[in-house]
Design an enzyme around this catalytic site. Structure first.
Site, PDB file in Angstrom:
ATOM      1  N   CYS A  53       0.846  -1.194   0.000  1.00  0.00           N
ATOM      2  CA  CYS A  53       0.000   0.000   0.000  1.00  0.00           C
ATOM      3  C   CYS A  53       0.888   1.254   0.000  1.00  0.00           C
ATOM      4  CB  CYS A  53      -0.922   0.010   1.234  1.00  0.00           C
ATOM      5  SG  CYS A  53      -2.438  -0.964   1.000  1.00  0.00           S
ATOM      6  N   HIS A 113      -5.986  -1.270  -2.067  1.00  0.00           N
ATOM      7  CA  HIS A 113      -5.768  -2.598  -1.489  1.00  0.00           C
ATOM      8  C   HIS A 113      -6.929  -3.548  -1.780  1.00  0.00           C
ATOM      9  CE1 HIS A 113      -3.781  -5.286   1.404  1.00  0.00           C
ATOM     10  NE2 HIS A 113      -4.961  -5.533   1.953  1.00  0.00           N
ATOM     11  N   ASN A 153       0.123 -14.449  -9.312  1.00  0.00           N
ATOM     12  CA  ASN A 153      -0.423 -15.498  -8.445  1.00  0.00           C
ATOM     13  C   ASN A 153      -1.496 -14.848  -7.608  1.00  0.00           C
ATOM     14  OD1 ASN A 153       1.455 -17.500  -9.204  1.00  0.00           O
ATOM     15  ND2 ASN A 153       2.957 -16.740  -7.726  1.00  0.00           N
ATOM     16  N   GLN A 168       4.006 -10.331 -10.747  1.00  0.00           N
ATOM     17  CA  GLN A 168       5.460 -10.368 -10.720  1.00  0.00           C
ATOM     18  C   GLN A 168       6.005 -10.465 -12.140  1.00  0.00           C
ATOM     19  OE1 GLN A 168       7.319 -12.900  -7.710  1.00  0.00           O
ATOM     20  NE2 GLN A 168       5.306 -13.548  -7.005  1.00  0.00           N
ATOM     21  N   HIS A 293       0.276 -14.730 -26.112  1.00  0.00           N
ATOM     22  CA  HIS A 293      -0.943 -15.255 -25.502  1.00  0.00           C
ATOM     23  C   HIS A 293      -0.816 -15.223 -23.987  1.00  0.00           C
ATOM     24  CE1 HIS A 293       1.750 -18.741 -26.005  1.00  0.00           C
ATOM     25  NE2 HIS A 293       1.212 -19.208 -24.911  1.00  0.00           N
TER      26      HIS A 293
HETATM   27  O1  LIG Z   1       5.163 -14.297  -4.534  1.00  0.00           O
HETATM   28  P1  LIG Z   1       6.248 -14.980  -3.783  1.00  0.00           P
HETATM   29  O2  LIG Z   1       5.990 -14.947  -2.321  1.00  0.00           O
HETATM   30  O3  LIG Z   1       7.615 -14.486  -4.154  1.00  0.00           O
HETATM   31  O4  LIG Z   1       6.261 -16.548  -4.172  1.00  0.00           O
HETATM   32  C1  LIG Z   1       5.254 -17.223  -4.865  1.00  0.00           C
HETATM   33  O5  LIG Z   1       5.487 -17.153  -6.267  1.00  0.00           O
HETATM   34  C2  LIG Z   1       6.719 -17.732  -6.710  1.00  0.00           C
HETATM   35  C3  LIG Z   1       6.763 -17.656  -8.220  1.00  0.00           C
HETATM   36  O6  LIG Z   1       5.714 -18.356  -8.836  1.00  0.00           O
HETATM   37  C4  LIG Z   1       6.872 -19.177  -6.228  1.00  0.00           C
HETATM   38  O7  LIG Z   1       8.185 -19.617  -6.508  1.00  0.00           O
HETATM   39  C5  LIG Z   1       6.614 -19.301  -4.727  1.00  0.00           C
HETATM   40  O8  LIG Z   1       6.595 -20.691  -4.385  1.00  0.00           O
HETATM   41  C6  LIG Z   1       5.269 -18.661  -4.387  1.00  0.00           C
HETATM   42  O9  LIG Z   1       5.025 -18.726  -2.998  1.00  0.00           O
END
Ligand SMILES: O=P(O)(O)O[C@H]1O[C@H](CO)[C@@H](O)[C@H](O)[C@H]1O
Ligand SMILES: O=P(O)(O)O[C@H]1O[C@H](CO)[C@@H](O)[C@H](O)[C@H]1O
Lengths: 338, 338
Positions: A53, A113, A153, A168, A293
């Protein structure tokens, strides 16, 4: 389909060359195993304990600035480091290791957030697409970066440790397994472009299409592994985000919003998933057959609490799914996307 | 090792041809994400509500007999069916599906509800090995069965829906992805046997060996993906369980007991994992280069409650691990195996 509708069968993932086992007759199976917790708390717009944040302090004491759209920074616990490392191992081709350079970045999608991609406005989503595009260009321009992996993720079930909307980017020297397999299949394809022709076949068939606009289509791939897996494809041939014009980027922002809103409505929760882009390697080669893609890999199967486990047979032999890609597409298509 | 000890690097999985990213410098990363529940209740020897306990009734009304060693039956919710199904799909090589026949069986390891492989006596473990061997022989002898996948999913975290000690066997017509990749690498190997030579290299090096007896060795493979992944290999060249003599089978029973006891002591809980055997296909070919082995894929990373998530980068690009295979082997080796 010339298969018996309920007969177990396997399908070829044309993009990787691997197979998935489909068991449509098995959906009646009762579930007595692990159920996931769903804590769908209403999050505040600003969380003083969230290091993503605006204005809060991260690990190591760095302060996250007061940002108002997207914000990108180097991951404080990067899995890869940019410094070149020498050496390597090669014991008769049996024990083989090589140093690997890389950069890991975090992309905050919004200062808010409480938002997710599906809840963001079209201009805000467009800014996320623009940020990804700039990052792909900037990281890909480094002479030692061969691949830029953009991903998100989402949800504790997918290992996300912070609910603040973020993704990421890991940039690597070498081309990782999955994009390498996909590139090999695309290069070996005898037509002009594997995914252009695949999309045409899907549009003709129609049964796996989830959504579309004039620039992009989202569909459950014929070879989907995860129950509600989707693939997002541009209608025309583009190798990377940097090939898209403004209207393409608007189209991508629009389709990402639609896909994620459908997901969130499926079981009435913020749908967990990992998603990411595959695009042209940045190793300096032309790669005219690479087709941009995005994959969405969501783990849920039957409800907010029952997931698909990729375990024994899947890890040791081959992925297996119960519901057909056609029925998954139907269910996603029947939801509202606005 | 000629790599800097803490430098990020990638290692080649010689058995599949794929790579894993290793980030040894990253072990200090704090964990704020999902933690697993550990309900390590003491289980009764007999559970009247368990359909795998002797004398109880299964789905569909079938009664599990009163058995006193191992017990094998056809899975009531099989992902594969033995009936031949015709047809198939091939739309220009883009949408490709084939019918797939198979048989799915459940193998109860013991009538005792409260045991696990690591807690069973050596004669009882030997009976499990004999049962697997008979099943491989029996299913493999069917003229349409090309591959017999023996595996165990242990723990709710690995999708097991019943804690009664049991595994599964899925026999398929075609060779699934993972054994197909491994077979291709073994066949392409220019020496006599890839895994015999690999084992010799590991025994010379020593740093990844966990356990051994005069017939079998267990080690953390140089290319391990899961934090505490292990590989169990016979010391001499055997293609399948049916090639083992009585002393070999005793050796296998012994090493399986040791490996699982070490696992259970690592974090003081019944360690979750998926395990299974890869062996010679049963398609009628000779496959002289196939070498019998067992993989253990356990998800836990730091404690009984913190697992490794194979998500974004792993699903879209390449598996990644934090602790080195050498440090994982050291920790397993330091535990008691009796
Ligand atoms: O987002 P973080 O905490 O760096 O980590 C997360 O994403 C990463 C990339 O997919 C994985 O390697 C980790 O196992 C997962 O917990
Ligand atoms: O043991 P079950 O309940 O049949 O099922 C379990 O193992 C199967 C084989 O690895 C997986 O396909 C399922 O996702 C998992 O829940």
């Amino acid at each position: 389909m010339d298969l018996l509708p309920d007969a177990p069968h396997r399908r070829l993932n044309r993009l990787t060359g691997e197979w998935v086992l489909v068991s449509p007759h098995r959906t009646a199976r009762p579930w007595q195993g692990q159920v996931e917790e769903t804590t769908q708390e209403k999050r505040p717009e600003y969380d003083p304990s969230c290091y993503l944040c605006p204005g809060n302090t991260r690990a190591g004491g760095v302060k996250t600035p007061v940002y108002d759209s997207t914000y990108v920074f180097d991951n404080d616990f990067a899995a890869l480091l940019p410094e070149p490392a020498g050496g390597g191992v090669d014991d008769n081709g049996l024990l083989v290791a090589r140093p690997e350079r890389g950069l890991c970045r975090v992309v905050c999608f919004s200062p808010r957030h409480d938002l997710t991609l599906g809840g963001m406005s079209q201009p805000a989503l467009r800014t996320v697409v623009d940020t990804w595009t700039e990052q792909y260009a900037e990281l890909g321009a480094l002479d030692w970066v061969g691949h830029v992996q953009i991903f998100e993720n989402r949800g504790a079930m997918m290992g996300a440790s912070n609910p603040h909307p973020h993704g990421q980017i890991w940039a690597t020297e070498s081309l990782p397994n999955e994009p390498a397999k996909e590139l090999a299949q695309q290069v070996a394809y005898t037509g002009d472009c594997l995914l252009c022709d695949y999309l045409a076949a899907e549009l003709r068939d129609g049964s796996r299409i989830v959504d579309s606009n004039d620039r992009f289509v989202s569909l459950v791939p014929f070879w989907a592994v995860w129950p509600f897996e989707t693939l997002v494809l541009p209608r025309t041939h583009h190798g990377s985000l940097t090939d898209l014009d403004g209207a393409d980027r608007d189209g991508l922002a629009d389709i990402l919003g639609r896909v994620t809103r459908r997901y969130d409505r499926l079981f009435g929760i913020t749908f967990p998933y990992s998603m990411g882009f595959h695009q042209r390697p940045t190793d300096g080669g032309e790669h005219p057959k690479a087709h941009l893609h995005a994959h969405f890999y969501p783990p849920l199967l039957r409800s907010a609490t029952v997931r698909k486990f990729m375990v024994g047979f899947e890890l040791l032999a081959q992925p297996q799914r119960d519901i057909t890609p056609e029925s998954a597409a139907q269910r996603l298509r029947d939801l509202d996307s606005d």
